[in-house]
Design a protein around this motif. Structure first.
Motif, PDB file in Angstrom:
ATOM      1  N   TYR A   1       2.657   1.350  -0.573  1.00 14.04           N
ATOM      2  CA  TYR A   1       2.203   1.140  -1.943  1.00 14.04           C
ATOM      3  C   TYR A   1       3.351   1.168  -2.959  1.00 14.04           C
TER       4      TYR A   1
ATOM      5  N   PHE B   1      -0.960  -4.013   3.737  1.00 10.38           N
ATOM      6  CA  PHE B   1      -1.139  -2.567   3.672  1.00 10.38           C
ATOM      7  C   PHE B   1      -1.137  -1.870   5.029  1.00 10.38           C
TER       8      PHE B   1
ATOM      9  N   ASN C   1     -10.007   2.095   1.055  1.00 11.22           N
ATOM     10  CA  ASN C   1      -9.288   1.151   0.204  1.00 11.22           C
ATOM     11  C   ASN C   1     -10.230   0.134  -0.420  1.00 11.22           C
TER      12      ASN C   1
END
Length: 480
Positions: A151, A289, A318
């Motif tokens: 992130y 991700f 998420n």
């Protein structure tokens, strides 16, 4: 015969005495219960360690008030009203206090002070055992370490083409529909956010933009989060849900089975993504991700790694955290801009020089846009509710009060962002206030977790916020 009659009379006599004894036992039991309740109320109101914390008497003896506010989607407003009346420390339940005094808030959320998460997080997560729901500090740290730099701004910038592609599709479809009348931008932003988050997690979007319809899994995610948010405030609701699950009604079955459908979806798309990564010779999925986490699952030398089941929980979290929060905040940003003509004019002038290709780097150079977005997060951030913590063993002094270990303490962004001693005209949308912010203003910002003239855009608060009308329509401006 006489012997039998005497026996019968004796038995009847004993039954009558038994009935009398049962009646006495019942009366005695009720009396004991009433005494217990009276003693409990007396203790909570006058002798509890929290008795000196201000707040309504009914909050001191029961969570009913808090549960009622949560069911109505009004928890953050109800707690905020108590702060306006009673001050920066308010008792909102027998063993819970809401705090808005900033120095105490900092202590509560400091990683050095060991204010742990309560089981509330697991209840809210409703079976999704992600980092959000993990209570144990060491397990939580290990889970976060497994993510590495996923992130980071550097990695997110590599994903900008994916985000821009979906955004361009969304904008073109909004423009198309504006030619024919009002457009519900919350609907389109919901499509956009879900498609982006799904692709960044799984390498495939949810086809909401292309099909122009809500994916049933997204509806399940919303249901899951709403039920979890309400259940966390109402003890015993889990048992009621379990019992209701036996009712053979299709709507009830659909609701009670939403968790399983979500996990089945996550299992399938994660397996598909795993196969894509194995065939990814060009390494195009590297910044996604969960690429690193998927690769590390079978890596014997990797210390911080997740199992397939843990990865499923994280990816589901998420989707929940990303889709609704992004779509809601983006909708309020557009709504706030359009309902404040001066803000809109300033922003349009700043955007004129961007050219055809709009990039994140260019947007980061726009000072007024930053002010607008920060003010949007102050007033309309999607997670303004309190994130509860538990006072560590041994107790802690916060402000003028001592809280014993095990006390629930929380602080909500909604109140922090509307402190009248910090923000001038705190309920007004004024981006210019962030041109020269004070240290107090910056310290009070807790955006991810007022007043409106448009009732459909008032908040409904079931853990995250959303417009109570569940839409936000815009239309083309007609030039006179």
């Amino acid at each position: 015969m006489e012997v039998l009659n005497r026996s019968h009379a004796l038995i009847n006599s004993r039954i009558l005495k038994g009935n009398l004894n049962l009646k006495n036992i019942f009366i005695f039991s009720v009396g004991i219960y009433v005494i217990y309740v009276l003693l409990y109320f007396t203790y909570q109101l006058f002798f509890s360690p929290l008795a000196k914390v201000p707040g309504p008497w009914y909050c001191a003896i029961s969570r009913f008030w808090l549960a009622k506010a949560s069911l109505a989607g009004r928890r953050i407003f109800a707690v905020h009203e108590l702060h306006l009346k009673y001050g920066q420390y308010v008792r909102i339940a027998p063993n819970e206090v809401s705090i808005s005094e900033i120095e105490s808030v900092k202590k509560i959320h400091s990683s050095q002070n060991n204010f742990s998460k309560p089981e509330w997080y697991g209840v809210v997560a409703n079976g999704v055992k992600s980092a959000f729901a993990i209570v144990d500090c060491e397990v939580h740290k290990a889970r976060r370490k497994a993510y590495g730099s996923v992130y980071s701004n550097t990695n997110i910038s590599l994903l900008e083409p994916v985000i821009r592609r979906h955004t361009n599709v969304c904008i073109q479809k909004i423009k198309r529909d504006l030619k024919h009348g009002p457009v519900d931008i919350l609907r389109w932003f919901r499509f956009l956010a879900a498609d982006i988050i799904a692709e960044l997690c799984y390498g495939n979007d949810m086809e909401m933009l292309s099909k122009e319809a809500v994916n049933p899994i997204v509806e399940d995610l919303t249901t899951l989060l709403t039920i979890g948010g309400v259940r966390a405030e109402i003890p015993g609701l889990s048992l009621l849900e379990y019992l209701i699950g036996f009712i053979p009604h299709p709507t009830i079955k659909t609701i009670t089975s939403c968790s399983q459908r979500i996990f089945d979806y996550s299992d399938k798309v994660l397996c598909d993504f795993q196969h894509k990564i194995q065939k990814d010779s060009s390494n195009c999925y590297a910044p996604y991700f969960f690429t690193r986490l998927v690769k590390n699952m079978d890596n014997p030398t990797e210390k911080n790694k997740l199992t397939f089941e843990e990865l499923r929980h994280e990816s589901t979290a998420n989707l929940i955290a990303g889709s609704d929060t992004i779509s809601t905040t983006a909708t309020y940003a557009i709504w706030a801009i359009l309902t404040h003509p001066t803000v809109r004019e300033k922003l349009e002038r700043e955007l004129e020089d961007l050219g055809e290709e709009i990039t994140d780097a260019k947007l980061n150079q726009l000072p007024y846009l930053k002010l607008v977005l920060k003010e949007t997060l102050r007033l309309y951030g999607a997670g303004p509710g309190g994130m509860p913590r538990v006072v560590p063993p041994g107790g802690w002094r916060l402000g003028p009060f001592y809280f014993p270990g095990g006390t629930g303490v929380s602080s909500q962004g909604y109140t922090q962002h509307r402190e009248i001693i910090v923000f001038e005209d705190p309920y007004e949308f004024i981006p210019e206030r962030w041109a020269n912010p004070t240290k107090e203003m910056e310290a009070h910002m807790m955006p991810w977790g007022g007043s409106s003239r448009d009732e459909s855009m008032e908040f409904a608060n079931y853990f995250n916020i959303k417009p109570s009308g569940n839409l936000c329509e815009v239309q083309r401006r007609t030039l006179s």
